[in-house]
Design a protein around this motif. Sequence first.
Motif, PDB file in Angstrom:
ATOM      1  N   THR A 155      34.243  46.371  45.888  1.00 60.82           N
ATOM      2  CA  THR A 155      35.341  45.463  46.226  1.00 60.82           C
ATOM      3  C   THR A 155      35.864  44.782  44.977  1.00 60.82           C
ATOM      4  O   THR A 155      37.082  44.635  44.795  1.00 60.82           O
ATOM      5  N   VAL A 156      34.947  44.354  44.121  1.00 64.39           N
ATOM      6  CA  VAL A 156      35.365  43.732  42.861  1.00 64.39           C
ATOM      7  C   VAL A 156      36.168  44.727  42.024  1.00 64.39           C
ATOM      8  O   VAL A 156      37.213  44.382  41.461  1.00 64.39           O
ATOM      9  N   ASP A 157      35.707  45.953  41.956  1.00 66.73           N
ATOM     10  CA  ASP A 157      36.439  46.971  41.193  1.00 66.73           C
ATOM     11  C   ASP A 157      37.853  47.155  41.734  1.00 66.73           C
ATOM     12  O   ASP A 157      38.820  47.282  40.964  1.00 66.73           O
ATOM     13  N   ALA A 158      37.986  47.129  43.058  1.00 65.80           N
ATOM     14  CA  ALA A 158      39.304  47.293  43.664  1.00 65.80           C
ATOM     15  C   ALA A 158      40.192  46.078  43.386  1.00 65.80           C
ATOM     16  O   ALA A 158      41.404  46.218  43.159  1.00 65.80           O
ATOM     17  N   ILE A 159      39.594  44.890  43.400  1.00 66.87           N
ATOM     18  CA  ILE A 159      40.357  43.675  43.078  1.00 66.87           C
ATOM     19  C   ILE A 159      40.876  43.746  41.649  1.00 66.87           C
ATOM     20  O   ILE A 159      42.049  43.454  41.378  1.00 66.87           O
ATOM     21  N   VAL A 160      40.014  44.129  40.722  1.00 71.44           N
ATOM     22  CA  VAL A 160      40.414  44.222  39.316  1.00 71.44           C
ATOM     23  C   VAL A 160      41.515  45.263  39.143  1.00 71.44           C
ATOM     24  O   VAL A 160      42.512  45.030  38.435  1.00 71.44           O
ATOM     25  N   LYS A 161      41.360  46.391  39.791  1.00 73.56           N
ATOM     26  CA  LYS A 161      42.349  47.461  39.670  1.00 73.56           C
ATOM     27  C   LYS A 161      43.713  47.015  40.206  1.00 73.56           C
ATOM     28  O   LYS A 161      44.739  47.204  39.552  1.00 73.56           O
ATOM     29  N   ILE A 189      42.676  37.351  39.097  1.00 73.94           N
ATOM     30  CA  ILE A 189      41.552  38.250  39.405  1.00 73.94           C
ATOM     31  C   ILE A 189      40.280  37.449  39.609  1.00 73.94           C
ATOM     32  O   ILE A 189      39.520  37.673  40.569  1.00 73.94           O
ATOM     33  N   LEU A 190      40.011  36.501  38.710  1.00 73.68           N
ATOM     34  CA  LEU A 190      38.828  35.640  38.842  1.00 73.68           C
ATOM     35  C   LEU A 190      38.833  34.910  40.181  1.00 73.68           C
ATOM     36  O   LEU A 190      37.816  34.885  40.898  1.00 73.68           O
ATOM     37  N   THR A 191      39.968  34.324  40.535  1.00 74.11           N
ATOM     38  CA  THR A 191      40.058  33.559  41.778  1.00 74.11           C
ATOM     39  C   THR A 191      39.837  34.447  42.987  1.00 74.11           C
ATOM     40  O   THR A 191      39.139  34.058  43.940  1.00 74.11           O
ATOM     41  N   ALA A 192      40.423  35.625  42.975  1.00 78.05           N
ATOM     42  CA  ALA A 192      40.236  36.553  44.098  1.00 78.05           C
ATOM     43  C   ALA A 192      38.769  36.938  44.250  1.00 78.05           C
ATOM     44  O   ALA A 192      38.253  37.016  45.378  1.00 78.05           O
ATOM     45  N   ILE A 193      38.076  37.164  43.143  1.00 80.78           N
ATOM     46  CA  ILE A 193      36.655  37.532  43.209  1.00 80.78           C
ATOM     47  C   ILE A 193      35.823  36.364  43.722  1.00 80.78           C
ATOM     48  O   ILE A 193      34.930  36.541  44.572  1.00 80.78           O
ATOM     49  N   ALA A 243      46.315  35.973  43.999  1.00 79.80           N
ATOM     50  CA  ALA A 243      44.965  36.178  44.522  1.00 79.80           C
ATOM     51  C   ALA A 243      45.008  36.469  46.021  1.00 79.80           C
ATOM     52  O   ALA A 243      44.293  37.352  46.514  1.00 79.80           O
ATOM     53  N   MET A 244      45.831  35.729  46.756  1.00 79.03           N
ATOM     54  CA  MET A 244      45.955  35.971  48.193  1.00 79.03           C
ATOM     55  C   MET A 244      46.545  37.352  48.475  1.00 79.03           C
ATOM     56  O   MET A 244      46.106  38.057  49.401  1.00 79.03           O
ATOM     57  N   ARG A 245      47.536  37.750  47.693  1.00 79.65           N
ATOM     58  CA  ARG A 245      48.129  39.089  47.874  1.00 79.65           C
ATOM     59  C   ARG A 245      47.076  40.169  47.681  1.00 79.65           C
ATOM     60  O   ARG A 245      46.969  41.124  48.475  1.00 79.65           O
ATOM     61  N   ILE A 246      46.300  40.020  46.600  1.00 80.56           N
ATOM     62  CA  ILE A 246      45.251  40.997  46.301  1.00 80.56           C
ATOM     63  C   ILE A 246      44.207  41.030  47.425  1.00 80.56           C
ATOM     64  O   ILE A 246      43.790  42.097  47.882  1.00 80.56           O
ATOM     65  N   LEU A 247      43.789  39.856  47.874  1.00 81.46           N
ATOM     66  CA  LEU A 247      42.757  39.790  48.911  1.00 81.46           C
ATOM     67  C   LEU A 247      43.239  40.407  50.219  1.00 81.46           C
ATOM     68  O   LEU A 247      42.468  41.092  50.909  1.00 81.46           O
ATOM     69  N   LYS A 248      44.482  40.164  50.580  1.00 83.46           N
ATOM     70  CA  LYS A 248      45.006  40.752  51.815  1.00 83.46           C
ATOM     71  C   LYS A 248      44.963  42.272  51.754  1.00 83.46           C
ATOM     72  O   LYS A 248      44.684  42.947  52.759  1.00 83.46           O
TER      73      LYS A 248
END
Length: 538
Positions: free
Chosen positions: A48-54, A490-494, A343-348
């Motif tokens: 999941t972290v890898d996908a967030i970073v990507k 990215i940090l916030t999303a993680i 961060a919210m966009r990435i998390l969604k």
Amino acid sequence: MKTKTNFLRQGRIRYMASLFVTAALFTGSITMAQRPGGGAPPSIKDATVDAIVKEGTENSQLEKLAHELMDGIGPRLVGSPKMKQANDWAVAKYTGWGITARNEKWGEWRGWDRGITHIDMVAPWTKSLEGTQLAWSPSTGGKTVTGETVIIPDLADSIAFQQWLPSVKGKFVLVSMAQPTGRPDYNWDEFGTKESIEKMKKQRTEQTQAWARRISKTGYNARTLAAALENAGALGVVQCNWSNGFGVNKIFSANTKKTPTVDLALEDYGLLYRLTESGSKPQISVRADSKETGVQPTFNTIAEIKGSEKPDEYVILSAHFDSWDGGTGATDNGTGTLTMMEAMRILKKILPNPKRTILVGHWGSEEQGLNGSRAFVEDHPEIVNNLQALFNQDNGTGRVSNISGQGFLHSYEYINRWLSRVPGDIRQHITTSFPGSPGGGGSDFASFLAAGAPAFSLSSLGWSYGNYTWHTNRDTYDKIVFDDVRNNAILTAILAYMASEDSAKSSREKSVLPINPRTGKPGEWPSPTKATRKGGLN
């Protein structure tokens, strides 16, 4: 079977370790993460972290969002049409990403719309001056007003000042000291001789002290002096609130109700001051087309990704949405806003069904006293009481460099567990301190902290924030460092992902705060402050 020697040796190791932790907790400062170059341990691999970073790296929306918010909408003064436009824009963006969003009314504020400001010197020669009217300044009534400039005189006392005061009628009054240099200290330190630097600083200190005495002898302070000049018939109040950098001034609010207050750039103000002081009788013309719009509703913009297993427990991403309006509010707090939106966009996209509800709050009227977030805390105890963690960002465009435990005794355990999944190239920049001390104000996390909720500030590197962009006329798009903002999103999303999925509820146990040297007693936890629900009307 362990030998007695090994048993004693291990006992001593455990004992010394406990002494270290106890001592560090007592002093309120355990440094758990290393600074850049310190060789942070490798991160735990996580798909999941890898996908967030990507997603945050390869499909970043930050530049587009920044252009739409800072360039397309502009500054976001509470009660202004621009603030409401920004609220509606954010709801539309979240809705477009499939995230439920709403504008939640929390109060009312004096409505005001900044118009065009023209300031020109028309005698003894002609020059367009760099300046603007202050927030909530009165207009010039649809016309250009022209008058001579005068300086607050150095008189014996308040009686003498009252005798002088009627002379300001029909004139513009200069109320700030003329700075002896427009060069910031770092420029002097780089190029000046030791003797010239010392001479400049001595002159500046003496001049500053003399000006403070001059104002004191009027019998007024900065706020009440402006009102006295206005009531005596001044055409306007002219100031220069220099921010100790090249071409940069702080732009706050006016203290007048009938005549305009304008702020001029350092040299343009200095030019008028010198000409006035030498008897040249300069004249300026001012046209300020601001509009009063009556009492306006004020909103927080709230968006959420509903939790799938524990929907009544919350992770909150936090940033204030309002700004002063000397610039476009790019680093205070456009970049914090962009960090949380991205961060919210990435998390969604990567975590559409988190365990806990992930909520974002874009708060109104932070600049006037954390009012939007304080109102939210008052209105939503069910969320505050079930808060897993809040992450707030609000001090410029720089990458996050410090996270404090904010006085929570066991914060080191869960914060470091969450940080362990953050890639080393991001984590290596971050210093953590535990348990730390609770922040008493300064940004919106403090509203939640005062209610006992685990709320944390993602504090950033400076990038000359204090002098150049904090509340200034230079807080604009060009100051954004997008690589650092990408890092923060990215940090916030993680962190939100880790806090949401954590099997354990974060501890709220508070540490014993250090002794207050003034009282000789342990420090006290901040207490909640009521929100101002109707502002700017006095």
